[in-house]
Design a protein around this motif. Structure first.
Motif, PDB file in Angstrom:
ATOM      1  N   ALA A  40       3.747  -0.680  -6.430  1.00  0.00           N
ATOM      2  CA  ALA A  40       2.971  -1.298  -5.355  1.00  0.00           C
ATOM      3  C   ALA A  40       3.879  -1.752  -4.214  1.00  0.00           C
ATOM      4  CB  ALA A  40       2.174  -2.485  -5.897  1.00  0.00           C
ATOM      5  N   VAL A  41       5.018  -2.364  -4.541  1.00  0.00           N
ATOM      6  CA  VAL A  41       5.937  -2.807  -3.503  1.00  0.00           C
ATOM      7  C   VAL A  41       6.542  -1.605  -2.774  1.00  0.00           C
ATOM      8  CG1 VAL A  41       8.117  -4.015  -3.066  1.00  0.00           C
ATOM      9  CG2 VAL A  41       6.441  -4.989  -4.642  1.00  0.00           C
ATOM     10  N   ALA A  42       6.927  -0.563  -3.534  1.00  0.00           N
ATOM     11  CA  ALA A  42       7.497   0.630  -2.908  1.00  0.00           C
ATOM     12  C   ALA A  42       6.496   1.280  -1.959  1.00  0.00           C
ATOM     13  CB  ALA A  42       7.943   1.624  -3.978  1.00  0.00           C
ATOM     14  N   LEU A  43       5.223   1.338  -2.372  1.00  0.00           N
ATOM     15  CA  LEU A  43       4.192   1.913  -1.521  1.00  0.00           C
ATOM     16  C   LEU A  43       4.018   1.099  -0.243  1.00  0.00           C
ATOM     17  CD1 LEU A  43       1.888   3.948  -1.087  1.00  0.00           C
ATOM     18  CD2 LEU A  43       0.409   2.426  -2.390  1.00  0.00           C
ATOM     19  N   ALA A  44       4.016  -0.227  -0.369  1.00  0.00           N
ATOM     20  CA  ALA A  44       3.856  -1.081   0.805  1.00  0.00           C
ATOM     21  C   ALA A  44       5.025  -0.931   1.769  1.00  0.00           C
ATOM     22  CB  ALA A  44       3.717  -2.544   0.369  1.00  0.00           C
ATOM     23  N   VAL A  45       6.245  -0.839   1.243  1.00  0.00           N
ATOM     24  CA  VAL A  45       7.415  -0.649   2.098  1.00  0.00           C
ATOM     25  C   VAL A  45       7.325   0.685   2.839  1.00  0.00           C
ATOM     26  CG1 VAL A  45       9.907  -0.303   2.091  1.00  0.00           C
ATOM     27  CG2 VAL A  45       8.917  -2.132   0.724  1.00  0.00           C
ATOM     28  N   ALA A  46       6.926   1.741   2.130  1.00  0.00           N
ATOM     29  CA  ALA A  46       6.803   3.055   2.766  1.00  0.00           C
ATOM     30  C   ALA A  46       5.744   3.040   3.864  1.00  0.00           C
ATOM     31  CB  ALA A  46       6.470   4.108   1.714  1.00  0.00           C
ATOM     32  N   LEU A  47       4.633   2.379   3.610  1.00  0.00           N
ATOM     33  CA  LEU A  47       3.572   2.308   4.619  1.00  0.00           C
ATOM     34  C   LEU A  47       4.015   1.493   5.828  1.00  0.00           C
ATOM     35  CD1 LEU A  47       0.470   1.782   2.295  1.00  0.00           C
ATOM     36  CD2 LEU A  47       1.030   3.837   3.607  1.00  0.00           C
ATOM     37  N   ARG A  48       4.755   0.424   5.581  1.00  0.00           N
ATOM     38  CA  ARG A  48       5.181  -0.425   6.697  1.00  0.00           C
ATOM     39  C   ARG A  48       6.188   0.303   7.583  1.00  0.00           C
ATOM     40  NH1 ARG A  48       4.416  -5.777   7.570  1.00  0.00           N
ATOM     41  NH2 ARG A  48       3.780  -6.243   5.444  1.00  0.00           N
ATOM     42  N   THR A  49       6.993   1.168   7.017  1.00  0.00           N
ATOM     43  CA  THR A  49       8.009   1.880   7.798  1.00  0.00           C
ATOM     44  C   THR A  49       7.531   3.243   8.272  1.00  0.00           C
ATOM     45  OG1 THR A  49       8.973   2.795   5.765  1.00  0.00           O
ATOM     46  CG2 THR A  49       9.896   0.738   6.594  1.00  0.00           C
ATOM     47  N   ALA A  50       6.286   3.609   7.982  1.00  0.00           N
ATOM     48  CA  ALA A  50       5.792   4.945   8.348  1.00  0.00           C
ATOM     49  C   ALA A  50       5.804   5.162   9.847  1.00  0.00           C
ATOM     50  CB  ALA A  50       4.380   5.144   7.790  1.00  0.00           C
ATOM     51  N   ALA A  51       5.606   4.103  10.626  1.00  0.00           N
ATOM     52  CA  ALA A  51       5.548   4.250  12.083  1.00  0.00           C
ATOM     53  C   ALA A  51       6.884   4.657  12.670  1.00  0.00           C
ATOM     54  CB  ALA A  51       5.078   2.949  12.719  1.00  0.00           C
ATOM     55  N   THR A  52       7.987   4.471  11.923  1.00  0.00           N
ATOM     56  CA  THR A  52       9.307   4.801  12.453  1.00  0.00           C
ATOM     57  C   THR A  52       9.724   6.219  12.148  1.00  0.00           C
ATOM     58  OG1 THR A  52      10.486   4.065  10.450  1.00  0.00           O
ATOM     59  CG2 THR A  52       9.974   2.399  12.118  1.00  0.00           C
ATOM     60  N   THR A  53       8.887   7.013  11.468  1.00  0.00           N
ATOM     61  CA  THR A  53       9.277   8.354  11.049  1.00  0.00           C
ATOM     62  C   THR A  53       8.986   9.416  12.081  1.00  0.00           C
ATOM     63  OG1 THR A  53       7.136   8.806   9.996  1.00  0.00           O
ATOM     64  CG2 THR A  53       8.832   7.728   8.651  1.00  0.00           C
ATOM     65  N   GLY A  54       8.210   9.116  13.116  1.00  0.00           N
ATOM     66  CA  GLY A  54       7.853  10.120  14.106  1.00  0.00           C
ATOM     67  C   GLY A  54       6.595  10.886  13.761  1.00  0.00           C
ATOM     68  N   ALA A  55       6.043  10.682  12.584  1.00  0.00           N
ATOM     69  CA  ALA A  55       4.779  11.325  12.209  1.00  0.00           C
ATOM     70  C   ALA A  55       3.622  10.519  12.780  1.00  0.00           C
ATOM     71  CB  ALA A  55       4.651  11.421  10.684  1.00  0.00           C
ATOM     72  N   GLY A  56       2.575  11.237  13.205  1.00  0.00           N
ATOM     73  CA  GLY A  56       1.452  10.551  13.845  1.00  0.00           C
ATOM     74  C   GLY A  56       0.498   9.926  12.850  1.00  0.00           C
ATOM     75  N   VAL A  57       1.004   9.003  12.044  1.00  0.00           N
ATOM     76  CA  VAL A  57       0.181   8.383  11.000  1.00  0.00           C
ATOM     77  C   VAL A  57       0.203   6.863  11.113  1.00  0.00           C
ATOM     78  CG1 VAL A  57       0.453  10.297   9.383  1.00  0.00           C
ATOM     79  CG2 VAL A  57       2.132   8.450   9.384  1.00  0.00           C
ATOM     80  N   ARG A  58       0.547   6.340  12.287  1.00  0.00           N
ATOM     81  CA  ARG A  58       0.700   4.888  12.438  1.00  0.00           C
ATOM     82  C   ARG A  58      -0.574   4.141  12.055  1.00  0.00           C
ATOM     83  NH1 ARG A  58       3.812   1.622  16.043  1.00  0.00           N
ATOM     84  NH2 ARG A  58       4.580   3.525  17.033  1.00  0.00           N
ATOM     85  N   ASP A  59      -1.725   4.547  12.618  1.00  0.00           N
ATOM     86  CA  ASP A  59      -2.973   3.827  12.367  1.00  0.00           C
ATOM     87  C   ASP A  59      -3.416   3.981  10.915  1.00  0.00           C
ATOM     88  OD1 ASP A  59      -2.976   3.054  14.997  1.00  0.00           O
ATOM     89  OD2 ASP A  59      -4.321   4.650  15.663  1.00  0.00           O
ATOM     90  N   ASP A  60      -3.317   5.206  10.374  1.00  0.00           N
ATOM     91  CA  ASP A  60      -3.705   5.426   8.981  1.00  0.00           C
ATOM     92  C   ASP A  60      -2.823   4.608   8.041  1.00  0.00           C
ATOM     93  OD1 ASP A  60      -5.702   7.171   9.715  1.00  0.00           O
ATOM     94  OD2 ASP A  60      -4.451   8.949   9.518  1.00  0.00           O
ATOM     95  N   ALA A  61      -1.528   4.542   8.331  1.00  0.00           N
ATOM     96  CA  ALA A  61      -0.618   3.770   7.485  1.00  0.00           C
ATOM     97  C   ALA A  61      -0.958   2.283   7.538  1.00  0.00           C
ATOM     98  CB  ALA A  61       0.830   3.997   7.910  1.00  0.00           C
ATOM     99  N   ALA A  62      -1.307   1.777   8.724  1.00  0.00           N
ATOM    100  CA  ALA A  62      -1.662   0.361   8.854  1.00  0.00           C
ATOM    101  C   ALA A  62      -2.917   0.039   8.058  1.00  0.00           C
ATOM    102  CB  ALA A  62      -1.845   0.010  10.328  1.00  0.00           C
TER     103      ALA A  62
END
Length: 348
Positions: free
Chosen positions: A79-101
């Motif tokens: 659960a913590v690993a998933l939350a960290v990945a979602l929080r940093t998803a906006a920095t990857t350049g993939a257009g998933v910022r809103d979905d990740a939030a």
């Protein structure tokens, strides 16, 4: 015997932990009969979990892929690993910022307080590029299309928009589609790249994903080629350095700086610093061109003595003329030849 709801959660957790579970082993782990396991499996199926039975000496069950995503169970670490990945998803350049939030908000809502506090302590700030140089984002659908072609080992056809600073709006000529064997999808410096073998050019290429417009359908399947060097990270780094497959910078030189080695080493990443005295050191660096290498040495505010090679000395002389012209307000003419650039420049 635990209540049915608790037992179903335990069964689901076990099915997610490994691919195949013999029925007898599930019954033993849950402390129930094999008949109860069969009934609980039926209940999970009614809830939408695609649990399939497999035959064999023992027989058993596995949690398979379905047409919809059912609720999932995560242990604390997951659960913590998933939350960290979602929080940093906006920095990857993939257009998933809103979905990740939205996904992070969903996961956080059902987390116990102890885990919620842990992820709330992690604050990630995505630094946006200047307005005149916007950071390209890549839609998630494009990334999945490229990734699917890599996984299926199918020839990919796409239109590619090259970097063309000299061309004005609407002046980009129509280019034939590229035909490649896609091998790796990588991210570098916040951008996504496709590493592929270009069939028309008979050579390996690195393409920016945000400039790719796939054509359908994909081509025939292919047998993967061996990537030069065998390591995709080293290959991409070498291409950006302008190297020829050696993994080293194509231009490499040495200077002596009137600075302590301890001071220089703090600002040197992949260079070599050798102490020559209290306030004197030898610095070896690499770059993709001789002027770029000379400029890298010049950023140190110190007296510089060129050790070699001669091309590095010529590059310092070239920069000196350019800087003199710039300070006088008369730009120097563009170079028409010479050896300022090494064997290959950086990937555009």
């Amino acid at each position: 015997m635990p209540k049915t709801s608790a037992r179903l959660l335990s069964l689901l957790s076990l099915l997610q932990a490994r691919r195949d579970w013999p029925g007898a082993l599930l019954a033993e782990r849950l402390d129930v009969s094999p008949r109860t396991v069969r009934r609980d499996v039926d209940r999970l199926r009614e809830l939408g979990y695609p649990v399939v039975a497999f035959k064999g000496p023992d027989g058993g069950y596995r949690l398979d892929a379905g047409t919809q995503l059912p609720p999932l169970l995560f242990d604390d670490g997951q659960a913590v690993a998933l939350a960290v990945a979602l929080r940093t998803a906006a920095t990857t350049g993939a257009g998933v910022r809103d979905d990740a939030a939205r996904a992070l908000a969903t996961v956080r809502q059902v987390m116990p307080a102890r885990l919620r506090r842990r992820i709330d302590m992690l604050q990630v700030t995505a630094v946006e590029p200047p307005a005149d140089r916007p950071h390209p984002t890549v839609e998630g659908t494009l990334l999945t299309t490229l990734s699917a072609a890599v996984h299926a080992r199918e020839v990919l056809r796409f239109d590619y928009t090259p970097s063309s600073p000299e061309a004005g709006p609407g002046s980009t000529p129509a280019l034939p589609p590229r035909r490649v064997q896609p091998h790796h999808l990588v991210t570098w410096g916040g951008r996504w790249y496709l590493v592929a073998f270009d069939l028309d050019r008979a050579d390996w290429r690195v393409f920016r994903a945000d400039r790719i417009t796939p054509r359908i359908p994909t081509g025939p399947r292919f047998t993967p080629r061996e990537l030069p060097g065998g390591d995709v990270a080293a290959f991409v780094a070498d291409r950006f350095r302008g190297g020829g497959g050696t993994g080293e910078w194509p231009c490499r030189g040495e200077v002596i700086l009137d600075l302590p080695a301890a001071t220089v080493s703090r600002f040197t990443h992949d260079g070599v610093v050798e102490e020559l005295g209290t306030d004197r050191c030898r610095l070896t660096l690499g770059s993709w061109s001789w002027p770029a290498l000379a400029a890298s040495f010049g950023r140190f505010d110190a007296v510089i003595e060129v050790v070699g090679p001669p091309e590095l000395g010529d590059a310092f002389a070239l920069l000196a003329r350019r800087y003199a012209q710039a300070s006088a307000g008369t730009p120097a003419p563009r170079p028409t030849g010479g050896k300022s650039r090494c064997a290959a420049g950086p990937v555009p």
